[in-house]
Motif scaffolding. Structure first.
Motif, PDB file in Angstrom:
ATOM      1  N   MET A 194      39.164  -2.623  31.270  1.00 27.67           N
ATOM      2  CA  MET A 194      39.322  -3.944  31.092  1.00 27.67           C
ATOM      3  C   MET A 194      38.031  -4.561  29.422  1.00 27.67           C
ATOM      4  O   MET A 194      37.431  -4.423  29.321  1.00 27.67           O
ATOM      5  N   VAL A 195      39.320  -4.650  28.838  1.00 30.22           N
ATOM      6  CA  VAL A 195      38.976  -5.900  27.802  1.00 30.22           C
ATOM      7  C   VAL A 195      38.446  -7.275  27.377  1.00 30.22           C
ATOM      8  O   VAL A 195      40.177  -7.902  28.420  1.00 30.22           O
ATOM      9  N   PHE A 196      37.122  -8.009  27.120  1.00 27.66           N
ATOM     10  CA  PHE A 196      37.192  -9.297  27.822  1.00 27.66           C
ATOM     11  C   PHE A 196      37.825 -10.564  26.636  1.00 27.66           C
ATOM     12  O   PHE A 196      37.579  -9.619  25.463  1.00 27.66           O
ATOM     13  N   GLN A 197      38.064 -11.624  26.859  1.00 20.95           N
ATOM     14  CA  GLN A 197      38.507 -12.534  25.841  1.00 20.95           C
ATOM     15  C   GLN A 197      37.766 -12.705  24.083  1.00 20.95           C
ATOM     16  O   GLN A 197      38.187 -12.663  23.372  1.00 20.95           O
ATOM     17  N   ASN A 198      36.311 -13.058  24.531  1.00 25.17           N
ATOM     18  CA  ASN A 198      35.380 -12.636  23.945  1.00 25.17           C
ATOM     19  C   ASN A 198      34.855 -11.726  23.531  1.00 25.17           C
ATOM     20  O   ASN A 198      34.211 -10.772  23.978  1.00 25.17           O
ATOM     21  N   PRO A 199      34.798 -11.337  22.082  1.00 27.90           N
ATOM     22  CA  PRO A 199      34.722  -9.815  21.569  1.00 27.90           C
ATOM     23  C   PRO A 199      33.320  -9.722  21.314  1.00 27.90           C
ATOM     24  O   PRO A 199      32.364  -8.811  21.866  1.00 27.90           O
ATOM     25  N   ASP A 200      32.186 -10.836  21.556  1.00 31.70           N
ATOM     26  CA  ASP A 200      31.009 -10.965  21.009  1.00 31.70           C
ATOM     27  C   ASP A 200      30.302 -10.790  22.295  1.00 31.70           C
ATOM     28  O   ASP A 200      28.764  -9.898  22.916  1.00 31.70           O
ATOM     29  N   ASN A 201      30.768 -11.010  23.557  1.00 33.66           N
ATOM     30  CA  ASN A 201      30.069 -10.728  25.745  1.00 33.66           C
ATOM     31  C   ASN A 201      30.541  -9.675  25.848  1.00 33.66           C
ATOM     32  O   ASN A 201      30.364  -9.628  27.179  1.00 33.66           O
ATOM     33  N   GLN A 202      31.095  -8.415  25.273  1.00 32.94           N
ATOM     34  CA  GLN A 202      31.277  -7.230  25.897  1.00 32.94           C
ATOM     35  C   GLN A 202      30.589  -6.399  25.167  1.00 32.94           C
ATOM     36  O   GLN A 202      30.836  -5.090  25.348  1.00 32.94           O
ATOM     37  N   LEU A 203      29.822  -6.178  23.862  1.00 32.35           N
ATOM     38  CA  LEU A 203      29.531  -5.381  23.221  1.00 32.35           C
ATOM     39  C   LEU A 203      28.238  -5.554  23.493  1.00 32.35           C
ATOM     40  O   LEU A 203      27.584  -6.397  23.374  1.00 32.35           O
ATOM     41  N   VAL A 204      27.155  -4.060  24.016  1.00 31.19           N
ATOM     42  CA  VAL A 204      25.802  -4.017  24.229  1.00 31.19           C
ATOM     43  C   VAL A 204      25.045  -3.920  23.401  1.00 31.19           C
ATOM     44  O   VAL A 204      24.256  -4.407  23.285  1.00 31.19           O
ATOM     45  N   ALA A 205      25.210  -2.487  22.922  1.00 33.02           N
ATOM     46  CA  ALA A 205      24.597  -1.911  21.660  1.00 33.02           C
ATOM     47  C   ALA A 205      24.271  -2.695  20.308  1.00 33.02           C
ATOM     48  O   ALA A 205      25.160  -3.316  19.996  1.00 33.02           O
ATOM     49  N   THR A 206      23.399  -2.265  19.500  1.00 29.46           N
ATOM     50  CA  THR A 206      22.823  -3.133  18.527  1.00 29.46           C
ATOM     51  C   THR A 206      24.289  -2.155  17.334  1.00 29.46           C
ATOM     52  O   THR A 206      23.867  -2.499  15.926  1.00 29.46           O
ATOM     53  N   ILE A 207      24.154  -0.816  17.557  1.00 28.42           N
ATOM     54  CA  ILE A 207      25.297   0.012  16.714  1.00 28.42           C
ATOM     55  C   ILE A 207      26.392   0.296  17.165  1.00 28.42           C
ATOM     56  O   ILE A 207      26.592   0.898  18.638  1.00 28.42           O
ATOM     57  N   VAL A 208      27.624   0.645  16.684  1.00 32.13           N
ATOM     58  CA  VAL A 208      29.469   0.353  17.176  1.00 32.13           C
ATOM     59  C   VAL A 208      28.768   1.718  18.209  1.00 32.13           C
ATOM     60  O   VAL A 208      29.016   1.944  19.523  1.00 32.13           O
ATOM     61  N   GLU A 209      28.714   2.773  17.118  1.00 31.28           N
ATOM     62  CA  GLU A 209      28.724   3.939  18.455  1.00 31.28           C
ATOM     63  C   GLU A 209      27.637   3.686  19.057  1.00 31.28           C
ATOM     64  O   GLU A 209      28.114   4.784  20.660  1.00 31.28           O
ATOM     65  N   ASP A 210      26.607   3.342  19.869  1.00 24.60           N
ATOM     66  CA  ASP A 210      25.769   3.874  20.672  1.00 24.60           C
ATOM     67  C   ASP A 210      27.053   2.499  21.709  1.00 24.60           C
ATOM     68  O   ASP A 210      26.711   2.708  23.180  1.00 24.60           O
ATOM     69  N   ASP A 211      27.529   1.853  21.264  1.00 25.19           N
ATOM     70  CA  ASP A 211      27.736   1.227  22.303  1.00 25.19           C
ATOM     71  C   ASP A 211      29.028   1.535  23.077  1.00 25.19           C
ATOM     72  O   ASP A 211      29.224   1.870  24.614  1.00 25.19           O
ATOM     73  N   VAL A 212      29.943   2.567  21.960  1.00 23.07           N
ATOM     74  CA  VAL A 212      30.752   2.862  22.628  1.00 23.07           C
ATOM     75  C   VAL A 212      30.615   4.087  24.173  1.00 23.07           C
ATOM     76  O   VAL A 212      31.423   4.555  24.746  1.00 23.07           O
ATOM     77  N   ALA A 213      28.838   4.657  23.314  1.00 20.25           N
ATOM     78  CA  ALA A 213      28.621   5.302  23.979  1.00 20.25           C
ATOM     79  C   ALA A 213      28.742   4.977  25.987  1.00 20.25           C
ATOM     80  O   ALA A 213      27.345   5.838  26.567  1.00 20.25           O
ATOM     81  N   PHE A 214      27.764   3.474  25.126  1.00 15.96           N
ATOM     82  CA  PHE A 214      27.338   3.277  26.613  1.00 15.96           C
ATOM     83  C   PHE A 214      27.880   3.932  28.474  1.00 15.96           C
ATOM     84  O   PHE A 214      27.533   4.161  28.985  1.00 15.96           O
ATOM     85  N   GLY A 215      29.957   3.315  27.835  1.00 13.47           N
ATOM     86  CA  GLY A 215      30.627   4.408  29.862  1.00 13.47           C
ATOM     87  C   GLY A 215      29.650   5.318  29.759  1.00 13.47           C
ATOM     88  O   GLY A 215      29.584   5.653  30.936  1.00 13.47           O
ATOM     89  N   PRO A 216      30.267   6.333  29.339  1.00 18.08           N
ATOM     90  CA  PRO A 216      29.690   7.517  29.673  1.00 18.08           C
ATOM     91  C   PRO A 216      28.447   7.748  29.459  1.00 18.08           C
ATOM     92  O   PRO A 216      28.129   8.284  30.783  1.00 18.08           O
ATOM     93  N   GLU A 217      27.174   7.043  29.289  1.00 14.23           N
ATOM     94  CA  GLU A 217      26.111   7.018  29.749  1.00 14.23           C
ATOM     95  C   GLU A 217      25.747   6.472  30.870  1.00 14.23           C
ATOM     96  O   GLU A 217      25.112   7.171  31.416  1.00 14.23           O
ATOM     97  N   ASN A 218      26.745   5.494  30.837  1.00 11.87           N
ATOM     98  CA  ASN A 218      26.496   5.049  32.418  1.00 11.87           C
ATOM     99  C   ASN A 218      26.916   6.634  33.274  1.00 11.87           C
ATOM    100  O   ASN A 218      26.260   5.931  34.757  1.00 11.87           O
ATOM    101  N   LEU A 219      28.143   7.078  33.255  1.00  9.75           N
ATOM    102  CA  LEU A 219      28.934   7.935  33.990  1.00  9.75           C
ATOM    103  C   LEU A 219      27.287   9.170  34.170  1.00  9.75           C
ATOM    104  O   LEU A 219      28.312  10.001  34.978  1.00  9.75           O
ATOM    105  N   GLY A 220      26.525   8.665  33.147  1.00  9.63           N
ATOM    106  CA  GLY A 220      26.409  10.349  33.312  1.00  9.63           C
ATOM    107  C   GLY A 220      26.656  11.438  32.744  1.00  9.63           C
ATOM    108  O   GLY A 220      25.992  12.715  33.027  1.00  9.63           O
TER     109      GLY A 220
END
Lengths: 272, 288
Positions: free
Chosen positions: B94-120
Motif C-alpha cells: 500500500m502506498v499512502f497519501q503523505n510521502p513523508d509519513n511512510q518512509l522509515v529510514a534516514t537513507i533511501v536504500e535502507d528504507d527500501v530494505a525495511f520491508g524485506p528486513e521485516n520478512l526475514g
C-alpha cells in the motif's frame, strides 16, 4: 532549514571512520574509564597526547572538534574555579583575605580541566564525528541485545531513535511552515520579553504536536503494511563485521590504560 | 468470465463508531471481483468509503459482514493467525497519501530494505532486491540520499520501491498522488503503469483525479458505500450525469465533447484521453 546536519557527523576517510560502530562505543567507554584512571602529571600528559593522536587519526580539522567544547565552557570554568579555591593541601601558594590557594588546588584544577576536555574530545571523535547516527543506533541495538534476556526492548529502543532521527528534518520544515503561517496571521515572535516570546511559541507548538501525533499514526500504519512486527525474525541488509583492525584498536586502548596505571606509580609532583 | 479473481468481495460492510458511540456505516454491501493483473481505478468523493475499502484489502481494518477473499485467502475466517496477516500484507502493498509519513529510514536504500528486513530475507538477497526495486522505479542514483531531500514524486517512487522489494502481487495506491505536483503525479502514475504492464502486478488506484482514472483498464465508482458504476473508463465517463450526482467530475475532454454535442456538433465516440479528444475534434472539423 534543509541543510541541518544530523548530529555532527564529519564525513572523511580515516581508520576511525572505517571502524565498526560497536567497537567505537566500547572504545569510548574505555576511554572515559582511562581518563578517570589518571592521577599525576605524567598520566595526564599521556592522556593529552592520546587525544591529539585520536584527532590526527580521525582526519577531522581541529577547529571543528574544538567547537564541541564551546557549549561546555562554563562547566569547565566552574569546575576549574571550584577546584582552585576549595581543594586543600599542605603547601600554600597564595593566601589573601579569607581565601587560600594551595599548590594542590592548582594541580587539581588543571587536572580536572584536562580530564573534561579529553572526555569531550574522545567521545565526540569516537561517537559523533566519525560515526553516522544510524550506525550508532544499530551499534546500540547490537550492544544492548544481550539485555533482551531481561526483557529490555533493545530493538524497539533503537527503532525509536532512528525514527526520531528520520523525522528531525521533516519536523523542522514543518515548524518553519507553521511559523510562517502564524507570522502571516500577525503573530510576533521576535519582540517582547522572555515570557511574551515563550507565549508566542504556543501557537507553533500546538499544531506541531497535533500533526506529529497524526504523522505517528500514519507511520505506524505504513510500517504495519510493510510487515513490521518488532525485532522478532528480522534480518538486516547491512551487516557489519568486526575486523582485525577493530580488535587491534581494542588492544591499543587496553595497553593505553595499562600505561596510565604504570605512569601513576612513576609519580612526580602532585598525585590526586 | 474472469478466472480466479485476486480480490473477491460480496456484500462487504464496514462501519465505525463515532464520538457518540453510534455506528456509522461506511461501506454498505460492496460486491466486486478484481482479476490478477488488472489496473483498476476506484473513484469516489471524500467520505464515499473508497479508502476504507482499500484498508480492508490488506487487513488494516476488519469487515463487519460479507465475504472478502484476497489472493485466495478468506479474510473473514475466524482462524486467521497473525502470520496470515503478514503473508497477505507482503502480497498487497500500500502506498499512502503523505510521502513523508511512510518512509522509515534516514537513507533511501535502507528504507527500501525495511520491508524485506521485516520478512526475514537473508542479507545478500535483500541487497539484490533493493537494487532491483530502485532500478525499477528509476531511483538508483538516489540510493544513498536522505529521503527529506527528495521531491514528493521521488519520495513516492521510493515508497513504491519499498513495496516492490517485498515482491507483491498487488499495489494499492491510496490517493498516492493527491499531495504531489503535476510532474510528481506523472512520475508516480507512469511508474505504476509500467509495473502493471511489465510485471503483471495488479494495481488498485484510489483517486479523485479523473485524468488518472481515465488511464486505468477499469473504473469503479463508489458513492455512499456502494458501487454505483463499474466498467471501462469509456463506459463510465459516457454517463456524466451519474458521475456528477456522485459528487465527481468527468475528465475535461469528456465534458468538452458532451458540451459540444449539446450544442449540436456531431461527434462520434466517447474519448477519455486528451489525444483521443483532439483527434475526434479534428475529424469533426474536417467534415465541416
Amino acid at each position: 532549514m534543509k541543510n541541518i546536519a544530523f548530529g555532527q557527523y564529519y564525513p572523511a576517510h580515516s581508520p576511525l571512520h572505517a571502524m565498526d560502530a560497536r567497537m567505537k562505543v566500547i572504545l569510548s567507554v574505555l576511554y572515559i574509564v582511562a581518563a578517570f584512571l589518571c592521577k599525576n602529571v605524567l598520566a595526564f600528559g599521556a592522556l593529552l597526547v592520546s587525544a591529539a593522536v585520536l584527532l590526527i587519526l580521525s582526519r577531522i580539522p581541529a577547529r571543528i572538534v574544538l567547537r564541541s567544547l564551546r557549549p561546555l565552557f562554563f562547566i569547565m570554568l566552574f569546575t576549574a574555579v571550584l577546584n582552585l579555591f576549595f581543594a586543600t593541601g599542605t603547601s600554600v601558594l597564595v593566601s589573601f583575605w579569607r581565601i587560600t590557594i594551595y599548590v594542590e588546588g592548582v594541580y587539581s584544577a588543571v587536572f580536572m580541566l584536562v580530564r573534561i576536555i579529553v572526555l569531550i574530545f574522545g567521545t565526540s571523535i569516537f561517537l559523533t564525528y566519525t560515526t553516522t547516527p544510524i550506525a550508532l543506533t544499530d551499534a546500540i541495538e547490537s550492544l544492548l541485545s544481550p539485555l533482551r534476556l531481561i526483557r529490555f526492548p533493545a530493538h524497539e529502543f533503537a527503532m525509536m531513535m532512528s525514527i526520531a532521527l528520520r523525522f528531525i528534518p521533516t519536523l523542522m520544515e514543518e515548524t518553519s511552515k507553521i511559523m510562517n503561517a502564524q507570522k502571516a496571521r500577525g503573530v510576533d515572535f521576535s519582540s517582547g520579553g522572555l515570557v511574551k516570546r515563550a507565549k508566542a511559541l504556543v501557537p507553533i507548538l500546538i499544531p506541531l504536536i497535533v500533526s506529529s501525533v497524526r504523522r505517528a499514526d500514519e507511520l505506524a500504519m505504513a510500517m504495519e503494511c510493510r510487515c513490521y512486527r518488532g525485532g522478532k525474525g528480522r534480518t538486516k541488509m547491512k551487516v557489519s563485521h568486526l575486523r582485525i583492525g577493530d580488535f587491534a584498536a581494542l588492544a591499543c586502548m587496553i595497553a593505553f590504560g595499562a600505561t596510565l596505571l604504570y605512569l601513576n606509580h612513576r609519580g612526580i609532583g602532585y598525585t590526586m | 468470465m474472469m478466472k480466479e479473481p485476486f480480490i473477491h468481495t460480496k456484500d462487504l460492510c464496514y462501519s465505525y463508531s463515532d464520538e457518540n458511540g453510534l455506528q456509522q456505516p461506511v461501506l454498505r454491501g460492496i460486491t466486486l471481483d478484481i482479476a490478477k493483473g488488472e489496473y483498476v481505478a476506484i473513484l469516489g468523493h471524500n467520505g464515499s468509503g473508497k479508502s476504507t475499502l482499500a484498508k480492508l484489502f490488506n487487513m488494516i481494518l476488519e469487515p463487519d459482514s460479507g465475504e472478502l477473499f484476497v489472493a485466495g485467502q478468506d479474510l473473514t475466517s475466524p482462524t486467521l493467525t497473525e502470520d496470515d496477516f503478514y503473508a497477505l500484507r507482503r502480497q498487497v502493498g500500500m502506498v499512502f497519501q503523505n510521502p513523508d509519513n511512510q518512509l522509515v529510514a534516514t537513507i533511501v536504500e535502507d528504507d527500501v530494505a525495511f520491508g524485506p528486513e521485516n520478512l526475514g530475507v537473508p542479507s545478500a538477497e535483500i541487497r539484490a532486491r533493493v537494487d532491483a526495486a530502485l532500478a525499477t522505479v528509476g531511483m538508483t542514483s538516489y540510493a544513498r540520499h536522505e529521503p527529506h531531500r527528495l521531491s514528493g514524486g521521488q519520495k513516492q517512487r521510493v515508497a513504491i520501491a519499498g513495496i516492490l522489494a517485498m515482491e507483491p502481487n498487488c499495489i494499492i495506491l491510496d490517493e498516492a498522488t493527491a499531495m504531489l505536483d503535476p510532474s510528481g503525479r506523472k512520475e508516480v502514475i507512469e511508474t505504476v503503469e509500467a509495473l502493471n504492464r511489465e510485471k503483471g502486478i495488479t494495481v488498485l488506484s484510489i483517486t479523485h483525479y479523473m485524468n488518472e482514472a481515465a488511464r486505468a483498464d477499469r473504473v469503479i465508482v463508489i458513492d455512499d458505500g456502494v458501487v454505483i458504476m463499474d466498467g471501462t473508463p469509456r463506459e463510465v465517463f459516457a454517463d456524466p450525469a451519474r458521475l456528477l450526482a456522485a459528487g465527481l467530475d468527468v475528465p475535461q475532454c469528456t465534458s468538452l465533447v458532451h458540451a459540444l454535442r449539446a450544442e449540436g456538433v456531431a461527434l462520434e465516440g466517447d474519448p477519455v484521453t486528451v489525444e483521443e479528444c483532439a483527434d475526434l475534434i479534428c475529424r469533426a472539423l474536417e467534415v465541416i
